[in-house]
Design an enzyme around this catalytic site. Structure first.
Site, mmCIF file in Angstrom:
data_model
loop_
_atom_site.group_PDB
_atom_site.id
_atom_site.type_symbol
_atom_site.label_atom_id
_atom_site.label_comp_id
_atom_site.label_asym_id
_atom_site.label_seq_id
_atom_site.Cartn_x
_atom_site.Cartn_y
_atom_site.Cartn_z
ATOM 1 N N LYS A 191 0.813 -1.221 0.000
ATOM 2 C CA LYS A 191 0.000 0.000 0.000
ATOM 3 C C LYS A 191 0.844 1.267 0.000
ATOM 4 O O LYS A 191 0.407 2.312 -0.471
ATOM 5 C CB LYS A 191 -0.948 -0.014 1.189
ATOM 6 C CG LYS A 191 -2.085 -1.014 0.997
ATOM 7 C CD LYS A 191 -3.259 -0.704 1.888
ATOM 8 C CE LYS A 191 -4.470 -1.531 1.504
ATOM 9 N NZ LYS A 191 -4.312 -2.959 1.874
ATOM 10 N N GLU A 224 -9.511 7.151 3.053
ATOM 11 C CA GLU A 224 -10.411 6.257 3.765
ATOM 12 C C GLU A 224 -9.596 5.047 4.182
ATOM 13 O O GLU A 224 -8.557 4.753 3.607
ATOM 14 C CB GLU A 224 -11.546 5.805 2.849
ATOM 15 C CG GLU A 224 -11.211 4.593 1.956
ATOM 16 C CD GLU A 224 -10.137 4.857 0.905
ATOM 17 O OE1 GLU A 224 -9.915 6.032 0.562
ATOM 18 O OE2 GLU A 224 -9.510 3.880 0.435
ATOM 19 N N SER A 270 1.793 -9.757 -0.643
ATOM 20 C CA SER A 270 1.380 -8.350 -0.585
ATOM 21 C C SER A 270 1.723 -7.665 0.735
ATOM 22 O O SER A 270 1.920 -6.461 0.778
ATOM 23 C CB SER A 270 -0.122 -8.231 -0.856
ATOM 24 O OG SER A 270 -0.863 -9.043 0.035
HETATM 25 C C1 LIG Z 1 -5.110 -3.975 1.707
HETATM 26 C C2 LIG Z 1 -4.381 -5.222 1.461
HETATM 27 C C3 LIG Z 1 -4.737 -6.108 0.418
HETATM 28 C C4 LIG Z 1 -5.945 -5.919 -0.445
HETATM 29 O O1 LIG Z 1 -5.960 -4.762 -1.229
HETATM 30 P P1 LIG Z 1 -5.718 -4.818 -2.798
HETATM 31 O O2 LIG Z 1 -6.062 -3.435 -3.236
HETATM 32 O O3 LIG Z 1 -6.636 -5.861 -3.369
HETATM 33 O O4 LIG Z 1 -4.298 -5.163 -3.016
HETATM 34 C C5 LIG Z 1 -3.956 -7.221 0.207
HETATM 35 N N1 LIG Z 1 -2.882 -7.499 0.969
HETATM 36 C C6 LIG Z 1 -2.514 -6.678 1.989
HETATM 37 C C7 LIG Z 1 -1.324 -7.052 2.802
HETATM 38 C C8 LIG Z 1 -3.241 -5.521 2.265
HETATM 39 O O5 LIG Z 1 -2.872 -4.729 3.273
#
Ligand SMILES: *Cc1c(COP(=O)(O)O)cnc(C)c1O
Length: 417
Positions: A105, A127, A393
């Site tokens: 993010k 948000e 992610s």
């Molecule tokens: C917020 C988040 C997601 C999901 O958001 P996407 O916009 O679909 O990437 C996935 N993995 C992590 C670690 C997150 O913090």
């Protein structure tokens, strides 16, 4: 049927060569700008910024410098040999969990904060649901000296208290939203309302590849660094591209970020894994593409979870970051043209994959990322001996309070007697 296939191929080509989204912000039938007239000034200003400022050499240099020295890019590509041995596959992780603040993010947070500054904004609104985007936005705004207001549903403020503290420490004001469903959906509504009231001085920093055009394009451009790096690292470290790439899909930003560089590599299969939650009934999951229908939410036309009366459905996932009833329009197009397969992983599968990854590789993934791991494991079972890239992610430290409610699955056996 044949004509459809030709149309789909043309749409995919247009996406790859950059002629989509079109000037109306459409990814084929999806996307667009479903906003009230009062918001058009702000949306048009932003579109100009995305067209003129974002690609400029000066902006890209500033962004690259921040990504390198503050975010910690490039993030590592890590081989996962012990997991690979268990799965009968050649497994690699793209480590967004190693990025500053613990997830992908921040790529979007710092990129949009820099854009806000370049466009002369005096304050930023954002948000947040689980708080991860709020933390990234707050950190990026602190870095650039921009005041930051984060809207968060009252329900989320209560269940994500540590992230509320983190945001406040990072200098943001957190406003608890008591209207609507008091979760992410109402928080987005409030952030947009704030933006409408001062479109000149306020910048709305959205947290995923959703919202009215140009946000899905902007967020994808800022997250595409994940796939660009990963593709080059796979070639450099492993000598060839992966056979398949897996990423979890909430709003879809980390997935579109890792997929984008591989769209033209037709031999590379792409898989988006949504939250299957605890069942297939509406309300038990957040599998927007797998189980939804097209509709309009938060300014764009995309796949969406709603009931026969048109009411948006409450969603469920053990991972708060996947708990959203919509999905970015580019994913809806990628599903339509068949370039990406979207599948689901249940809460239980994600929890088991998380434990297996911890034990085999010494990496605690975010519960969101664990869905990508679960999807990859299932595919590896059916396709032995293949090379798999998984978008990690984020890191799972934030999930410890939730994980403490679940006993370790059998993958994790105590070694000490
Ligand atoms: C917020 C988040 C997601 C999901 O958001 P996407 O916009 O679909 O990437 C996935 N993995 C992590 C670690 C997150 O913090």
């Amino acid at each position: 049927m044949h004509e459809d296939a030709n149309d789909h191929e043309a749409l995919l080509e247009a996406l790859i060569d950059g002629s989509l989204p079109d000037e109306r912000g459409r990814f084929g039938p999806f996307g667009g700008q479903y906003v009230p007239e009062t918001l058009m000034t702000a949306v048009n200003r932003l579109s100009e910024g995305v067209r003129d400022v974002l690609p400029s050499a000066a902006f890209q240099q500033r962004l690259e410098a921040e990504l390198k020295s503050w975010v910690g890019r490039p993030t590592a590509l890590t081989a996962a040999p012990r997991l690979g041995e268990r799965w009968g596959a050649d497994v690699w992780f793209k480590r967004e969990d190693l990025a500053h603040t613990g997830a992908h993010k921040i790529n979007n947070g710092i990129g949009q904060a820099l854009l806000a500054q370049a466009l002369g904004a005096k304050r930023v609104v954002a948000e947040t649901g689980a708080g991860q985007h709020g933390v990234a936005a707050a950190a990026a705004c602190a870095r650039l000296g921009l005041p930051c207001v984060v809207y968060m549903g009252e329900v989320d403020v209560e269940r994500q208290a540590p992230n509320v503290d983190r945001m406040r420490r990072l200098g943001a004001s957190v406003i608890s939203v008591t209207s609507g469903d008091r979760t992410l959906r109402s928080a987005i509504d409030e952030a947009i309302r704030d933006w409408v009231s001062d479109p000149e001085g306020t910048y709305y920093l959205i947290g995923s590849a959703i919202g009215p055009h140009p946000y899905p394009l902007l967020v994808r451009e800022l997250q595409a660094v994940i796939g660009r790096e990963a593709r080059a690292q796979m070639l450099e470290k492993g000598g060839k591209l992966p056979d398949a790439v897996f990423a979890c899909v909430g709003g879809g930003s980390n997935a579109i970020g890792i997929f984008h560089a591989f769209l033209a590599d037709r031999d590379v299969a792409l898989f988006g894994i949504e939250a299957g939650g605890c069942g297939s009934a509406l309300g038990q999951h957040s599998a927007t593409i797998a189980a939804g229908r097209p509709g309009v939410l938060h300014g764009n036309y995309s796949m969406l979870l709603y009931d026969d009366d048109g009411q948006i459905q409450e969603t469920h996932s053990v991972s708060a970051g996947l708990d959203y009833p919509g999905v970015g329009p580019e994913h809806s197009l990628l599903k339509l043209v068949g370039r990406v397969d979207y599948e689901t992983a249940s809460d239980a599968e994600a929890l088991a994959a998380l434990d297996e990854c911890c034990e085999a590789e010494g990496i605690l993934p975010a519960l969101e990322s664990a869905h990508a791991l679960a999807g990859a494991k299932r595919w590896a079972d059916k396709n032995p001996g293949r090379r798999i890239l998984i978008g990690m992610s984020g890191r799972g430290d934030k999930d410890m309070p939730i994980l403490s409610r679940f006993p370790r699955s059998e993958a994790g056996v105590d070694v000490a007697a």
